[in-house]
Design a protein around this motif. Structure first.
Motif, short mmCIF file in Angstrom:
data_model
loop_
_atom_site.label_atom_id
_atom_site.label_comp_id
_atom_site.label_asym_id
_atom_site.label_seq_id
_atom_site.Cartn_x
_atom_site.Cartn_y
_atom_site.Cartn_z
N ASP A 1 0.81 -1.18 0.10
CA ASP A 1 0.03 -0.03 0.04
C ASP A 1 0.85 1.15 -0.06
OD1 ASP A 1 -2.34 -1.41 -0.11
OD2 ASP A 1 -2.87 -1.14 2.07
N GLU A 2 2.15 1.19 0.67
CA GLU A 2 2.73 2.55 0.86
C GLU A 2 3.30 2.95 -0.69
OE1 GLU A 2 3.12 -0.26 2.40
OE2 GLU A 2 2.86 0.43 4.59
N VAL A 3 3.42 1.79 -1.46
CA VAL A 3 4.06 2.26 -2.70
C VAL A 3 2.95 2.79 -3.71
CG1 VAL A 3 4.86 1.01 -4.96
CG2 VAL A 3 5.61 0.16 -2.83
N TRP A 4 1.73 2.44 -3.82
CA TRP A 4 1.05 3.02 -4.70
C TRP A 4 0.26 4.39 -4.01
CZ3 TRP A 4 -4.25 4.07 -3.20
CH2 TRP A 4 -4.92 3.15 -2.08
N VAL B 1 -5.22 -0.78 -10.84
CA VAL B 1 -6.59 -0.44 -10.70
C VAL B 1 -7.05 0.86 -9.81
CG1 VAL B 1 -9.09 -1.31 -10.54
CG2 VAL B 1 -7.47 -2.43 -11.61
N ARG B 2 -6.51 0.98 -8.48
CA ARG B 2 -6.76 1.68 -7.46
C ARG B 2 -6.16 3.21 -7.93
NH1 ARG B 2 -5.08 -1.66 -2.12
NH2 ARG B 2 -6.61 -3.23 -2.28
N VAL B 3 -4.91 3.20 -8.40
CA VAL B 3 -4.39 4.34 -8.92
C VAL B 3 -5.23 4.94 -10.05
CG1 VAL B 3 -2.18 5.50 -9.65
CG2 VAL B 3 -2.12 3.64 -8.17
N ALA B 4 -5.37 3.97 -11.11
CA ALA B 4 -6.14 4.52 -12.47
C ALA B 4 -7.47 5.07 -11.62
CB ALA B 4 -6.06 3.41 -13.26
#
Length: 822
Positions: free
Chosen positions: A388-391, A426-429
């Motif tokens: 999670d820290e990455v995205w 998908v989350r970031v997009a």
């Protein structure tokens, strides 16, 4: 002897210059020396001509002009003696270059010296010609230089080869004249002649295709034998460096073999064995050996395909990555970036070592290693798990790159169309489409490297809907997709009805989180059109340091200020008015912890005496950092005591004259913020709009004097007070802002903060533009409830932001002059 006469020795002049204590003294000495040299030149002094030119060369190296002595070089070169010629040619190389027209006058003298019987004079002429030869001189003197390639003395042959390199670079058309003489030099036993011959052969291959084909067919086998003899040669003290015989010749031969083997399978096959021998027998514990190994790897990667040799070369680079020398690791990373295009599988074997280089203390090595890791990632090793820290960090980076928002949302849209299996993608997009969906549809910020793309509003809604319907999508992804749809309902009015239908599908979801979001968002779309546009405006710029500190200190992610919405600053431009609550209260992570005496930095901040909090008669140490901020803002108890967080007692007035609530934070955990009953009355009920209205002030309440709460050179804030009968704890405040300057204030925003024993509610301001010179006012209603009425006075810290001629202005202050009985 006069120290500044033409007969002064060079060492005396140097001693005089070095004795100077200032630059002015040095210039004076140089001027006197130059004057004496000019006088000697005018008198045609032949006895000290060489001495004067030697002094001129030293003066030239100090940076002073010496053009007046150029002709003296020509006169000395024309002299019969070797000492005069030596000084003349040295001056010619220092004081002149090929751009000087006077250089043409020396061509005949150089030609005569190239044919001189004294080999040392021939060497002087070759050395000078190799340094300053122009194209015209090269054409005139090339036959003499070609003849000297076969001279009896090896030093002359070496100098002639170096001079030939200069000639073919200046006039490539002359290259064919040197092919046959150079082939003879490649059989030399003298290392000095051989190394210059190899370099001349390499340069000939670069400028002449005919020479390349000739040497490839006639000389490849001979060069391989020469390199084999060199590798297997016994100890030779005159050429030995760190136990390796003539590494310079090794490197020159490897470079020439690289040129000959590139693009030719036969030549490459003939040198495979010797390259493997060099790669395996050369020691790598010394710098000379590493240089040879690097050139060997370069040659292996450049010639025609040989799988075994390439694996051997990549393994050598892998050993380089374990070397403690930063230079060796750097060149190894550079070479691996080229090797990955040829044999990616062999490079993948060293992935662990490459990843270690990403943690290196040297920034250049980290950068190269990261670029190599990027090239190593593919479908077979990327995986679907990303922390999670990455995205989260990627979203912060995207938020700060305002110029790339359009490109980013288009790139993520394309990626989501191609593959939707990467949950983090998908989350970031989805987040980017919700924030910057209008840029996606309008193709705003198109870069030159992009291909045109056509996306309709319906396409953007489709791809977010698909993220919700994906069976593999988890709760966080679906929650973020619902928030993105809510934001798109405001950005795409034509799709609002369709979005409502998608959102309402989840009102009966067995997952309470999705059910609650569906009901609330449906209410916003259907019943609360007046607040939707302000509620779903773009997130303010996310500060990476603040975000990281918030996660580290476990500060609730749903606590956020609405100042970014109220100010309407362009996304990607950080402004003080959009600062988080910590900035509003001037609290930062580096605030010192409370002293052992029990003092609290909030006492200094608010100017009040706050006794230490007690619980069951036991003193508790005040929490440092963000926990104290939670107490100040009345955000609620610790998670161990209460899982419901109360609304922060800080609000800001928006430009649209609507109440502003806390922003939805899509980076938070899936749970939404729940308000306690004590503060729910201060916010509009998003489900049915039936929230209790704040009580109106009494008409006949006690009278209180007005105060000037804040005044600067450009702004005045006046407070009027009233109370409700029977409720002395609650004070109704009417604030009036007056512009004292001659400029119009726009985008006016008022923010306030109070300590924990106070509760603050702000109504919408009467406007967001403040006319100049007191020709109008902005009014702001506040309600303050003092739980310590009669014990502690009201205190308030305020921040006022506005724009003057497009420039942001920020004013801050603290109000301590409230009437005591409030």
């Amino acid at each position: 002897m006069n120290p500044f006469s033409s007969g002064t020795r060079l060492r005396d002049m140097i001693r005089a210059i070095r004795a100077c204590k200032t630059a002015a003294e040095e210039r004076a000495v140089v001027r006197k020396e130059c004057a004496a040299i000019r006088a000697a030149i005018n008198e045609n002094d032949q006895d000290y001509r060489h001495r004067n030119l030697a002094k001129l060369m030293f003066i030239h190296m100090l940076g002073y002009p010496t053009h007046f002595g150029q002709m003296e070089c020509l006169k000395l070169i024309a002299s019969p003696g070797f000492p005069e010629k030596r000084i003349g040619y040295l001056g010619l190389m220092l004081l002149l270059d090929e751009r000087q027209e006077v250089l043409m006058l020396v061509t005949n003298s150089v030609k005569q010296d190239l044919n001189h019987t004294n080999q040392y004079i021939v060497g002087l002429a070759l050395c000078a010609l190799g340094n300053i030869c122009s194209a015209e001189m090269a054409r005139d003197l090339a036959p003499e230089v070609e003849r000297l390639l076969q001279f009896r003395d090896p030093n002359i042959r070496k100098k002639a080869a170096l001079c030939s390199i200069r000639i073919i670079k200046k006039v490539p058309d002359l290259a064919e004249n040197f092919i046959n003489p150079v082939a003879a030099l490649l059989k030399e036993k003298h290392h000095g002649v051989l190394i210059t011959g190899v370099q001349l052969c390499t340069d000939l291959c670069k400028v002449s295709p005919e020479a390349l084909e000739y040497f490839r067919k006639k000389c490849t086998d001979g060069l391989v034998r020469t390199l084999r003899d060199l590798v297997n040669s016994p100890y030779a003290p005159e050429y030995d460096i760190a136990g390796i015989t003539d590494p310079f010749l090794h490197i020159r031969l490897l470079k020439l073999l690289r040129v000959l083997g590139r693009g030719d399978a036969d030549a490459s096959d003939s040198m495979n064995d010797i390259l493997a021998q060099v790669a395996t027998k050369t020691e790598s514990n010394k710098n000379a050996g590493n240089a040879i190994l690097y050139e060997c790897v370069e040659t292996i990667m450049s010639i025609e395909d040989n799988g075994g040799l390439r694996v051997l070369a990549i393994n050598i680079l892998g050993r380089f990555l374990s070397n403690r020398d930063n230079n060796i690791r750097y060149v190894a990373l550079n070479m691996l970036m080229r090797a990955i295009t040829v044999d990616a599988q062999a490079v993948q074997r060293h992935r662990a070592t490459i990843l270690e280089c990403v943690k290196d203390s040297d920034a250049s090595i980290r950068k190269r290693a990261l670029e190599l890791v990027y090239l190593l990632v593919n479908e077979s090793n990327a995986g679907n798990f990303v922390k999670d820290e990455v995205w989260h960090a990627l979203v912060v980076v995207i938020s700060n790159a305002s110029d790339l928002h359009g490109y980013t949302v288009r790139a993520l849209f394309r990626a989501l169309q191609t593959t939707a299996e990467q949950e983090s993608l998908v989350r970031v997009a989805v987040w980017c489409i919700g924030e910057y969906g209008d840029l996606l549809v309008s193709n705003a910020g198109m870069l030159n490297v992009e291909d045109p793309i056509t996306v309709t509003e319906s396409d953007a809604v489709d791809i977010v809907e698909s993220a919700i319907k994906r069976h593999a999508s988890d709760l966080t992804t679906k929650s973020m997709a619902l928030i993105a749809l809510l934001k798109l309902s405001s950005r795409f009015p034509s799709c609002s009805r369709r979005i409502k239908d998608i959102v309402v599908q989840h009102k009966g979801s067995l997952v309470l989180e999705l059910q609650q979001r569906s009901l609330e968002f449906n209410s916003i779309i259907e019943k609360h059109q007046n607040i939707r546009s302000a509620l779903v405006e773009r997130m303010p710029v996310l500060d990476e340091a603040t975000f990281g500190g918030r996660r580290a200190s476990s500060l609730p992610n749903t606590v956020s200020t609405s100042s970014g919405t109220a100010v309407k600053l362009p996304n990607g431009v950080a402004k003080p008015s959009a600062a988080p609550l910590v900035d509003l209260l001037d609290l930062s992570d580096d605030v010192p912890a409370p002293s052992s005496s029990g003092g609290d930095f909030l006492q200094d901040l608010l100017g009040v005496n706050l006794p230490p909090a007690t619980q069951s008669g036991t003193n508790q140490t005040p929490k440092a950092g963000t926990d104290v901020l939670l107490d100040l803002l009345s955000i609620g108890s610790t998670p161990a005591q209460d899982n419901n967080l109360s609304t922060p007692d800080i609000l800001s007035s928006g430009q649209d004259n609507k109440p502003i609530i806390a922003s939805l934070d899509v980076l938070a955990a899936p749970s939404l913020t729940h308000t306690t009953s004590s503060t729910a009355s201060n916010m509009m009920d998003l489900l049915d709009g039936l929230g209790p209205a704040p009580p109106k002030p009494a008409e006949n309440g006690p009278a209180y004097p007005s105060i000037v709460a804040f005044e600067s050179s450009s702004l005045r804030l006046t407070f009027n007070f009233s109370k409700q009968p029977g409720n002395p704890q609650t004070t109704m405040i009417s604030g009036s802002f007056t512009n004292l300057s001659s400029n119009l204030f726009t985008d006016f925003v008022f923010q306030a903060a109070v300590p924990k024993f106070l509760q603050l509610h702000l109504d919408p301001a009467s406007g967001n533009s403040l006319p100049a010179s007191g020709n109008g006012t902005i009014t702001q209603s506040l309600k303050v409830t003092n739980s310590q009425h009669g014990k502690k006075p009201l205190v308030m810290r305020l921040r006022i932001a506005y724009k003057v001629d497009g420039k942001d202005v920020l004013e801050e202050g603290q109000i301590n002059n409230f009437p005591r009985d409030l």
